[in-house]
Design a protein around this motif. Structure first.
Motif, PDB file in Angstrom:
ATOM      1  N   MET A   1       0.838  -1.206   0.000  1.00  0.00           N
ATOM      2  CA  MET A   1       0.000   0.000   0.000  1.00  0.00           C
ATOM      3  C   MET A   1       0.861   1.239   0.000  1.00  0.00           C
ATOM      4  N   ARG A   2       1.796   1.249   0.954  1.00  0.00           N
ATOM      5  CA  ARG A   2       2.746   2.357   0.981  1.00  0.00           C
ATOM      6  C   ARG A   2       3.334   2.519  -0.419  1.00  0.00           C
TER       7      ARG A   2
ATOM      8  N   PHE B   1       4.809  -0.219 -13.121  1.00  0.00           N
ATOM      9  CA  PHE B   1       4.683  -0.559 -11.698  1.00  0.00           C
ATOM     10  C   PHE B   1       3.294  -0.205 -11.184  1.00  0.00           C
ATOM     11  N   LEU B   2       2.838   0.946 -11.600  1.00  0.00           N
ATOM     12  CA  LEU B   2       1.515   1.387 -11.172  1.00  0.00           C
ATOM     13  C   LEU B   2       0.481   0.331 -11.541  1.00  0.00           C
ATOM     14  N   VAL B   3       0.548  -0.088 -12.808  1.00  0.00           N
ATOM     15  CA  VAL B   3      -0.399  -1.099 -13.273  1.00  0.00           C
ATOM     16  C   VAL B   3      -0.251  -2.367 -12.436  1.00  0.00           C
TER      17      VAL B   3
ATOM     18  N   SER C   1       1.103  -2.902  -9.475  1.00  0.00           N
ATOM     19  CA  SER C   1       0.738  -2.825  -8.056  1.00  0.00           C
ATOM     20  C   SER C   1      -0.774  -2.739  -7.914  1.00  0.00           C
ATOM     21  N   THR C   2      -1.393  -2.016  -8.831  1.00  0.00           N
ATOM     22  CA  THR C   2      -2.855  -1.940  -8.746  1.00  0.00           C
ATOM     23  C   THR C   2      -3.465  -3.312  -9.007  1.00  0.00           C
ATOM     24  N   SER C   3      -2.932  -3.978 -10.023  1.00  0.00           N
ATOM     25  CA  SER C   3      -3.475  -5.310 -10.305  1.00  0.00           C
ATOM     26  C   SER C   3      -3.296  -6.211  -9.094  1.00  0.00           C
ATOM     27  N   LEU C   4      -2.082  -6.193  -8.557  1.00  0.00           N
ATOM     28  CA  LEU C   4      -1.815  -7.007  -7.370  1.00  0.00           C
ATOM     29  C   LEU C   4      -2.823  -6.687  -6.288  1.00  0.00           C
ATOM     30  N   CYS C   5      -3.036  -5.390  -6.113  1.00  0.00           N
ATOM     31  CA  CYS C   5      -3.953  -4.968  -5.052  1.00  0.00           C
ATOM     32  C   CYS C   5      -5.316  -5.579  -5.267  1.00  0.00           C
ATOM     33  N   ILE C   6      -5.782  -5.475  -6.519  1.00  0.00           N
ATOM     34  CA  ILE C   6      -7.094  -6.073  -6.807  1.00  0.00           C
ATOM     35  C   ILE C   6      -7.034  -7.568  -6.523  1.00  0.00           C
ATOM     36  N   TYR C   7      -5.980  -8.184  -7.066  1.00  0.00           N
ATOM     37  CA  TYR C   7      -5.832  -9.631  -6.885  1.00  0.00           C
ATOM     38  C   TYR C   7      -5.881  -9.974  -5.398  1.00  0.00           C
ATOM     39  N   ARG C   8      -5.160  -9.183  -4.613  1.00  0.00           N
ATOM     40  CA  ARG C   8      -5.065  -9.472  -3.189  1.00  0.00           C
ATOM     41  C   ARG C   8      -6.411  -9.291  -2.509  1.00  0.00           C
ATOM     42  N   HIS C   9      -7.134  -8.258  -2.916  1.00  0.00           N
ATOM     43  CA  HIS C   9      -8.381  -7.952  -2.211  1.00  0.00           C
ATOM     44  C   HIS C   9      -9.570  -8.717  -2.747  1.00  0.00           C
ATOM     45  N   ALA C  10      -9.513  -9.049  -4.045  1.00  0.00           N
ATOM     46  CA  ALA C  10     -10.714  -9.581  -4.699  1.00  0.00           C
ATOM     47  C   ALA C  10     -11.411 -10.662  -3.884  1.00  0.00           C
TER      48      ALA C  10
ATOM     49  N   ALA D   1     -12.654   1.500  -9.570  1.00  0.00           N
ATOM     50  CA  ALA D   1     -11.636   2.558  -9.590  1.00  0.00           C
ATOM     51  C   ALA D   1     -10.283   1.991 -10.000  1.00  0.00           C
ATOM     52  N   HIS D   2      -9.982   0.805  -9.484  1.00  0.00           N
ATOM     53  CA  HIS D   2      -8.637   0.277  -9.760  1.00  0.00           C
ATOM     54  C   HIS D   2      -8.538  -0.378 -11.107  1.00  0.00           C
ATOM     55  N   ALA D   3      -9.591  -1.122 -11.471  1.00  0.00           N
ATOM     56  CA  ALA D   3      -9.610  -1.677 -12.834  1.00  0.00           C
ATOM     57  C   ALA D   3      -9.441  -0.529 -13.822  1.00  0.00           C
TER      58      ALA D   3
ATOM     59  N   ALA E   1     -18.918   5.287  -6.185  1.00  0.00           N
ATOM     60  CA  ALA E   1     -19.346   4.218  -5.265  1.00  0.00           C
ATOM     61  C   ALA E   1     -18.521   4.270  -3.984  1.00  0.00           C
ATOM     62  N   MET E   2     -17.208   4.457  -4.158  1.00  0.00           N
ATOM     63  CA  MET E   2     -16.331   4.395  -2.987  1.00  0.00           C
ATOM     64  C   MET E   2     -16.642   5.509  -1.998  1.00  0.00           C
ATOM     65  N   PHE E   3     -17.022   6.667  -2.542  1.00  0.00           N
ATOM     66  CA  PHE E   3     -17.230   7.813  -1.650  1.00  0.00           C
ATOM     67  C   PHE E   3     -18.658   7.896  -1.161  1.00  0.00           C
TER      68      PHE E   3
ATOM     69  N   LEU F   1      -6.187  10.390  -0.391  1.00  0.00           N
ATOM     70  CA  LEU F   1      -7.354   9.558  -0.084  1.00  0.00           C
ATOM     71  C   LEU F   1      -6.937   8.159   0.332  1.00  0.00           C
ATOM     72  N   HIS F   2      -5.910   7.642  -0.336  1.00  0.00           N
ATOM     73  CA  HIS F   2      -5.443   6.307   0.057  1.00  0.00           C
ATOM     74  C   HIS F   2      -5.021   6.317   1.500  1.00  0.00           C
ATOM     75  N   LEU F   3      -4.224   7.328   1.859  1.00  0.00           N
ATOM     76  CA  LEU F   3      -3.753   7.376   3.247  1.00  0.00           C
ATOM     77  C   LEU F   3      -4.946   7.366   4.192  1.00  0.00           C
TER      78      LEU F   3
ATOM     79  N   LEU G   1      -8.230   6.572   3.597  1.00  0.00           N
ATOM     80  CA  LEU G   1      -9.216   5.488   3.515  1.00  0.00           C
ATOM     81  C   LEU G   1      -8.623   4.140   3.909  1.00  0.00           C
ATOM     82  N   ILE G   2      -7.405   3.930   3.506  1.00  0.00           N
ATOM     83  CA  ILE G   2      -6.864   2.585   3.693  1.00  0.00           C
ATOM     84  C   ILE G   2      -6.043   2.519   4.953  1.00  0.00           C
ATOM     85  N   LYS G   3      -5.105   3.432   5.033  1.00  0.00           N
ATOM     86  CA  LYS G   3      -4.240   3.399   6.201  1.00  0.00           C
ATOM     87  C   LYS G   3      -4.950   4.008   7.399  1.00  0.00           C
TER      88      LYS G   3
HETATM   89  C1  HEM Z   1      -4.048   6.227  -9.344  1.00  0.00           C
HETATM   90  C2  HEM Z   1      -3.653   5.008  -9.277  1.00  0.00           C
HETATM   91  C3  HEM Z   1      -3.965   4.110  -8.115  1.00  0.00           C
HETATM   92  C4  HEM Z   1      -3.131   3.203  -7.633  1.00  0.00           C
HETATM   93  C5  HEM Z   1      -1.762   2.889  -8.154  1.00  0.00           C
HETATM   94  C6  HEM Z   1      -3.770   2.558  -6.522  1.00  0.00           C
HETATM   95  C7  HEM Z   1      -3.185   1.581  -5.811  1.00  0.00           C
HETATM   96  C8  HEM Z   1      -3.793   0.970  -4.751  1.00  0.00           C
HETATM   97  C9  HEM Z   1      -3.292  -0.172  -4.127  1.00  0.00           C
HETATM   98  C10 HEM Z   1      -2.000  -0.876  -4.483  1.00  0.00           C
HETATM   99  C11 HEM Z   1      -4.158  -0.496  -3.161  1.00  0.00           C
HETATM  100  C12 HEM Z   1      -4.161  -1.722  -2.266  1.00  0.00           C
HETATM  101  C13 HEM Z   1      -3.152  -1.615  -1.208  1.00  0.00           C
HETATM  102  C14 HEM Z   1      -2.895  -2.981  -0.683  1.00  0.00           C
HETATM  103  O1  HEM Z   1      -3.776  -3.830  -0.804  1.00  0.00           O
HETATM  104  O2  HEM Z   1      -1.792  -3.180  -0.174  1.00  0.00           O
HETATM  105  C15 HEM Z   1      -5.173   0.460  -3.163  1.00  0.00           C
HETATM  106  C16 HEM Z   1      -6.200   0.458  -2.283  1.00  0.00           C
HETATM  107  C17 HEM Z   1      -7.204   1.342  -2.377  1.00  0.00           C
HETATM  108  N1  HEM Z   1      -7.338   2.329  -3.322  1.00  0.00           N
HETATM  109 FE1  HEM Z   1      -6.186   2.683  -4.799  1.00  0.00          FE
HETATM  110  N2  HEM Z   1      -4.995   3.098  -6.326  1.00  0.00           N
HETATM  111  C18 HEM Z   1      -5.139   4.044  -7.283  1.00  0.00           C
HETATM  112  C19 HEM Z   1      -6.202   4.834  -7.471  1.00  0.00           C
HETATM  113  C20 HEM Z   1      -7.221   4.862  -6.575  1.00  0.00           C
HETATM  114  C21 HEM Z   1      -8.292   5.753  -6.693  1.00  0.00           C
HETATM  115  C22 HEM Z   1      -8.480   6.767  -7.812  1.00  0.00           C
HETATM  116  C23 HEM Z   1      -9.078   5.507  -5.652  1.00  0.00           C
HETATM  117  C24 HEM Z   1     -10.360   6.206  -5.377  1.00  0.00           C
HETATM  118  C25 HEM Z   1     -10.403   7.248  -4.620  1.00  0.00           C
HETATM  119  C26 HEM Z   1      -8.498   4.486  -4.868  1.00  0.00           C
HETATM  120  C27 HEM Z   1      -9.019   4.014  -3.701  1.00  0.00           C
HETATM  121  C28 HEM Z   1      -8.488   2.973  -3.020  1.00  0.00           C
HETATM  122  C29 HEM Z   1      -9.097   2.399  -1.863  1.00  0.00           C
HETATM  123  C30 HEM Z   1     -10.376   2.843  -1.197  1.00  0.00           C
HETATM  124  C31 HEM Z   1      -8.279   1.376  -1.467  1.00  0.00           C
HETATM  125  C32 HEM Z   1      -8.460   0.494  -0.263  1.00  0.00           C
HETATM  126  C33 HEM Z   1      -9.126  -0.782  -0.606  1.00  0.00           C
HETATM  127  C34 HEM Z   1      -9.223  -1.501   0.679  1.00  0.00           C
HETATM  128  O3  HEM Z   1      -8.184  -2.045   1.087  1.00  0.00           O
HETATM  129  O4  HEM Z   1     -10.305  -1.472   1.257  1.00  0.00           O
HETATM  130  N3  HEM Z   1      -7.353   4.091  -5.463  1.00  0.00           N
HETATM  131  N4  HEM Z   1      -4.956   1.359  -4.157  1.00  0.00           N
END
Ligand code: HEM
Lengths: 664, 381
Positions: free
Chosen positions: A1-2, A62-64, A66-75, A157-159, A610-612, B337-339, B341-343
């Motif tokens: 996440m960091r 990397f962005l792609v 890590s985001t994919s991983l994130c989805i994969y991890r959370h899905a 959002a992540h897809a 949806a998220m907000f 927002l990530h910080l 919402l998530i952290k």
């Molecule tokens: C811009 C590119 C983005 C990247 C690279 C990104 C990346 C990530 C990653 C890697 C995670 C999961 C962290 C983890 O599981 O360790 C995450 C979680 C999350 N992201 Fe994003 N994100 C992006 C955009 C967004 C946007 C636009 C939003 C909407 C505001 C968003 C909202 C969230 C939320 C709410 C989570 C937490 C999901 C949860 O754990 O409940 N992200 N993001």
């Protein structure tokens, strides 16, 4: 996440560089701008086209990932959570919720259940019912959920991020790079005709994505495109030929451009089918998924006729010279070879020569008042207007030295009188220095030129001087000697003026006249000069006495003649005729991945929303005999959540008290 | 097993029930929309018809969702129509007719907006330090009034632009001057909304700091640069996208600005000021809400920008400085927002970040126009 967050910040920072260093300019330009040392460093780092350099693209990768991983991890977890009603929560855990109350009630289980279910339905909850009648604390649990779509938001959002990045990558120069790596293609850095460009710098029309530019003069066609890439360009072949029929510019009354549009005909190579249409800014023409945009416009090489005035020939002989703008031709000046480099022909020139002086204001207060008055208006009288066609040219001598001139075709009215304007500059960076030649009674430059020819003609000097004497020395009483003296000095004045205009006269003054007399003598010189000029003019126009206008014309002429010594060239090319040929610049692009990106955008909006704005809430109602436990949880415990909790609490309390079941 | 299939209606659901004012409001809007539709049908193209049809329900919904905005809507309509009727289709009257010259001509209305915002600022701070509920109420009133004048000014300006020439007329969101006014209006609406939803949250004094700064800029820009002059649209701007892209952007900017000011308040809760300020938790939540809505609209705006670019520049993304800075702003708040919402990060760190965010945003908004050349060089300073 960091990691994700770090990525976001890093990309942001990297992008900044690209906004500070102008991207995809010519490398020579950069070299000049930054000097060899930094140029090389910057080039290595790819700062000149940063958004397509390896490292930047890698970060996006990397962005792609890590985001994919994130989805994969959370899905899996998310899907489970969304599905589940958490109906297995133990009574014990429910009692320890932060948000929970127990209502005492006399109602039996079924009655409680009915109320509970009713309550959940009304408030839009889905619930699942589970009997725990044989548990240590027998109860019936209604586990309910609402707004689980919030989780979906996260996916969307992540897809979206992934889709957009991938789409962008495809539409970027990925394929061109592949052609470089695997197909031996190389950029062309030299300026040359398309026909001469080697195949290794040409890309076939099978190239799935491209975005490039091409300029077409009216009446011409092209079937290629230029893609700027790194330090050079590729030639992209098109599956069709584009022919520019006509380019239109429309202007607002105020002079600002209103519309740029090109009438074009597109001829498909395979079918020979012809499609004619118009493309204008904001309205591209799209032909089999290739979009043609109006990008720029200019002079497409217009045939012009220039009248050549030799300024140091004491005659008004002129020669006509035909040329085409944007092309060079040799000319000789004083038997010296020069190149006449014709530049832009402009049909329209919105200029403001008149240095419009606003009436002098007294002091700050007035200043301010005036400003305020202006600030209260939404309109302003325009000083700009169209001054007609112009031709730009450079006159370059054998040694390569050149001066640049811009000549306006029609006379321009300044302080109430018409002048021909010619701008000159010795160096590209200088501003133009403008020369004005008064137009004669018929609005021609001829009058000035012939007056000049006469006044500077050494042969005619004596004659003029005598006329001047006649004019100036009216009283017959004066001695012959004095008359001769006068004529003599008149000649000297004219000669000096011919040599170097007013500055030369001034020099003579400094040499010949003692300090204390100078002013007085200067006045005399000036008077003589003016009278002579007027006499010369009269010789050319004996028919009538000069009018006030003509007087002004003569005096202006003197000023212009003097100024001409600074003109830096002894020829003046007057634009007398033209036939405008415009050129239109098109951007032509094929971007198949657009749809992916747009889909991504849609996902992003849905996801973020949806998220907000969807709040996941869960409620457990445990019906026991004598009491009902109400516990609530949510993904975000904000004020909204608190309000909901108190509202539900009140509603339940009230429902449980009021006689619920028929038999009560 | 379902015990109760459908609701027995015993429970007061929280679904919305319009009151009489709501109904009157709705009917009024629909009637006027209908009037416009029938009377000007010939002059409207398909986009305009769609926009009109979408606007009416949108305004009604907004009025129902946030009741206090209904009087504003009505007031704007009334003042604008009054001003327009006074113009009698002649711009010159803006300086001749007294009411126009000193109140309702687009420029005077906008000047009034500025004056009222500045007054509101003073009163609001007075209210904050004196803990005077009355002063705070009064400041709120002034802010509403300023907003009313501002919107009136904008609508009249819109009308005036058409008086300059049918082909010159356009919605006033096309240059820096116009969008600055828009910024003030949107920022104050957001502030008013959240101050109302979170009673006793002292947002006005802080939000008005940014708003009045913008007002100062507007004044300077008009006086020293004559920026208020209505210019016809250059071809690149003649697009329907502009009408939605720009306002969407400014909801974003406005919200981010508000968030930053709340951030400041939040930081001040660490000082002696604390006794005057609402609970950090409340501020923190509003700050989140502001950034959330800002982010949502900014996302939409950026996407609209891409769609427009695809039509005007031949590509949905060209890494033009303005675009890129929009992305930077977007990424910045995405990280924020990530910080949160998530952290689950809270408090000072995010407050600082929100304040910093405003710097980034202002650069994207102004800095780019001033220092970086690009295809977006319309609102040049
Ligand atoms: C811009 C590119 C983005 C990247 C690279 C990104 C990346 C990530 C990653 C890697 C995670 C999961 C962290 C983890 O599981 O360790 C995450 C979680 C999350 N992201 Fe994003 N994100 C992006 C955009 C967004 C946007 C636009 C939003 C909407 C505001 C968003 C909202 C969230 C939320 C709410 C989570 C937490 C999901 C949860 O754990 O409940 N992200 N993001």
């Amino acid at each position: 996440m960091r990691f994700a967050i770090t990525l976001l910040v890093v990309i942001a920072l990297a992008s900044i560089i690209g906004t500070i260093i102008k991207q995809n300019e010519s490398y020579t330009g950069y070299l000049v701008e930054f000097g060899p040392f930094w140029f090389n460093i910057f080039r290595r780092l790819g700062l000149f086209n940063i958004y397509s350099t390896g490292w930047f693209v890698t970060i996006l990768g990397f962005l792609v990932v890590s985001t994919s991983l994130c989805i994969y991890r959370h899905a899996p977890q998310f899907v489970k959570d969304m599905r589940s009603f958490r109906e297995n929560a133990t009574l014990h855990s429910l009692q320890n919720f932060q948000h929970q109350t127990t209502f005492a009630t006399t109602l039996d289980l079924d009655a409680q259940t009915r109320i509970a279910a009713d309550f959940l339905n009304t408030n839009g909850f889905k619930y699942k019912l589970k009997d725990q009648l044989h548990a240590s604390q027998p109860h019936r649990l209604l586990a309910a959920k609402k707004g689980v779509a919030q989780r979906l938001g996260y996916f969307f959002a992540h897809a979206a991020i992934i889709l957009i990045c991938i789409g962008g990558l495809l539409d970027g120069n990925l394929f061109i790079r592949m052609q470089e790596w695997f197909n031996g293609k190389q950029v062309e850095t030299r300026e040359m005709r398309v026909s001469q460009i080697p195949a290794r710098s040409k890309l076939s029309d099978s190239n799935p994505t491209f975005r490039g530019n091409v300029t077409i003069p009216e009446g011409s066609s092209t079937d290629v495109l230029f893609l700027n890439h790194k330090e050079g360009y590729f030639v992209q072949e098109l599956p069709f030929t584009v022919t520019l029929k006509k380019f239109h510019v429309e202007h607002y009354p105020t002079g600002q451009p209103k519309r740029f549009a090109s009438d074009i005909v597109v001829t498909l190579k395979n079918s020979g089918k012809q499609i004619s249409g118009t493309t204008s800014v904001n309205h591209p023409l799209i032909v089999d998924n290739i979009a043609i945009y109006q990008a720029s416009f200019g002079d497409g090489g217009s045939p012009v006729t220039l009248k050549r005035w030799d300024l140091d020939a004491p005659s008004t002989q002129t020669t006509d010279l035909k040329g085409v703008s944007q092309s060079n031709q040799p000319v000789s000046v004083h038997q010296q070879p020069y190149t006449l480099e014709l530049g832009d022909f402009r049909f329209f020139n919105i200029e403001n020569f008149a240095n419009d002086k606003t009436p002098a204001r007294q002091g700050m207060m007035d200043e301010f008042k005036g400003d305020m008055e202006n600030a209260a208006k939404v309109t302003k009288e325009k000083t700009l207007h169209n001054v007609g066609p112009s031709i730009l040219y450079k006159l370059r001598d054998a040694s390569g030295q050149a001066r640049e001139y811009i000549n306006y075709m029609s006379p321009i009215t300044l302080e109430g009188a018409p002048y021909f304007i010619s701008g000159m500059k010795a160096r590209v960076i200088d501003p133009y220095q403008y020369f004005r030649f008064p137009a004669d009674a018929n609005g021609e430059i001829t009058g000035f030129m012939s007056l000049r020819a006469l006044l500077l003609d050494a042969g005619k000097r004596k004659l003029i001087a005598e006329q001047t004497a006649k004019q100036a020395l009216t009283s017959t009483a004066l001695s012959e000697t004095y008359r001769l003296q006068f004529i003599d000095s008149a000649e000297r004045v004219l000669a000096a003026f011919a040599r170097g205009g007013f500055p030369e006269l001034d020099r003579q003054l400094k040499i010949n006249v003692p300090q204390d007399k100078r002013n007085e003598v200067a006045q005399i010189y000036l008077k003589i000069l003016q009278t002579s000029a007027l006499e010369a003019y009269k010789m050319q126009h004996p028919e009538h006495a000069p009018t006030g206008q003509e007087m002004r014309f003569v005096l202006d002429s003197l000023v212009s003649m003097s100024a001409l010594h600074e003109y830096g060239s002894s020829v003046y090319f007057q634009l007398t005729d033209f036939q405008q040929v415009q050129a239109s610049g098109f951007q032509i692009s094929r971007s198949p991945a657009k749809k992916i990106v747009y889909l991504g955008c849609l996902f992003l909006v849905l996801g973020v929303f949806a998220m907000f704005y969807i709040q996941e809430q869960r409620i457990w109602l445990a019906c026991q005999n004598g009491k009902l436990l109400f516990s609530m949880s949510g993904t975000r415990k904000n004020q909204q959540f608190e309000h909901a909790f108190t509202r539900y609490q009140a509603a339940l309390k009230q429902a449980l008290q009021s006689p619920a079941s028929p038999e009560a | 097993m379902e015990l109760v299939s459908q609701t027995s209606g015993k429970f007061a659901s929280n679904r919305f029930k319009p009151d009489t004012f709501d109904l009157v409001f709705a009917i009024g809007i629909l009637l006027s929309a209908f009037y416009v539709f029938t009377h000007f049908n010939a002059d409207m193209d398909i986009y305009e018809k769609i926009i009109l049809m979408a606007t009416a329900p949108a305004v009604i919904a907004l009025g129902w969702y946030w009741k206090s905005i209904r009087p504003l809507v009505i007031g704007i309509a009334a003042l604008s129509l009054w001003s327009i009727s006074l113009h009698q289709g002649d711009l010159a009257r803006a300086e001749k007719v007294f009411t126009l010259r000193y109140m309702l001509s687009s420029q005077s209305a906008i000047m009034w907006m500025g004056v009222l915002y500045i007054l509101a600022l003073v009163v609001a701070w007075f209210g904050l330090f004196r803990r005077s509920a009355f002063a705070t109420k009064f400041a709120t009133g002034l802010t509403w009034a300023a907003t009313l004048m501002g919107f009136t000014g904008m609508f009249v300006r819109w009308y005036a632009s058409y008086l300059l020439g049918p082909d010159v007329g356009h919605i006033p969101v096309s240059n820096l001057y116009e969008v600055f006014v828009l910024f003030c209006l949107i920022a104050s609406l957001l502030t008013l909304f959240y101050s109302e939803r979170y009673q006793g949250s002292q947002l006005l004094p802080f939000a008005l700091l940014v708003i009045t700064t913008a007002v100062g800029f507007i004044a300077w820009y008009a006086v020293s640069r004559g920026a208020q002059q209505i210019q016809p649209l250059i071809p690149a701007l003649q697009s329907y996208w502009m009408k939605i892209h720009v306002p969407a952007n400014f909801v974003g900017y406005g919200a981010f600005a508000l968030a930053a000011m709340i951030g400041v308040a939040l930081l001040l809760t660490r000082t002696r000021m604390a006794t005057y300020l609402p609970a950090p938790a409340v501020l923190d939540e509003i700050m989140y809400k502001a950034i959330a809505i800002g982010f949502f609209f900014f996302t939409i705006a950026t996407i609209l920008g891409a769609l427009w670019a695809a039509e005007a520049w031949g590509g949905y993304w060209s890494w033009d400085p303005k675009e890129t800075w929009a992305l930077i702003v977007w990424l910045n708040y995405a990280a924020w927002l990530h910080l949160r919402l998530i952290k689950g990060v809270r408090g000072m760190a995010l407050a600082w970040w929100a304040v910093g965010g405003l710097l980034v945003t202002s650069f994207a908004f102004l800095g780019v126009n001033m220092w970086l050349s690009g295809m977006h060089s319309y609102g040049g300073l």
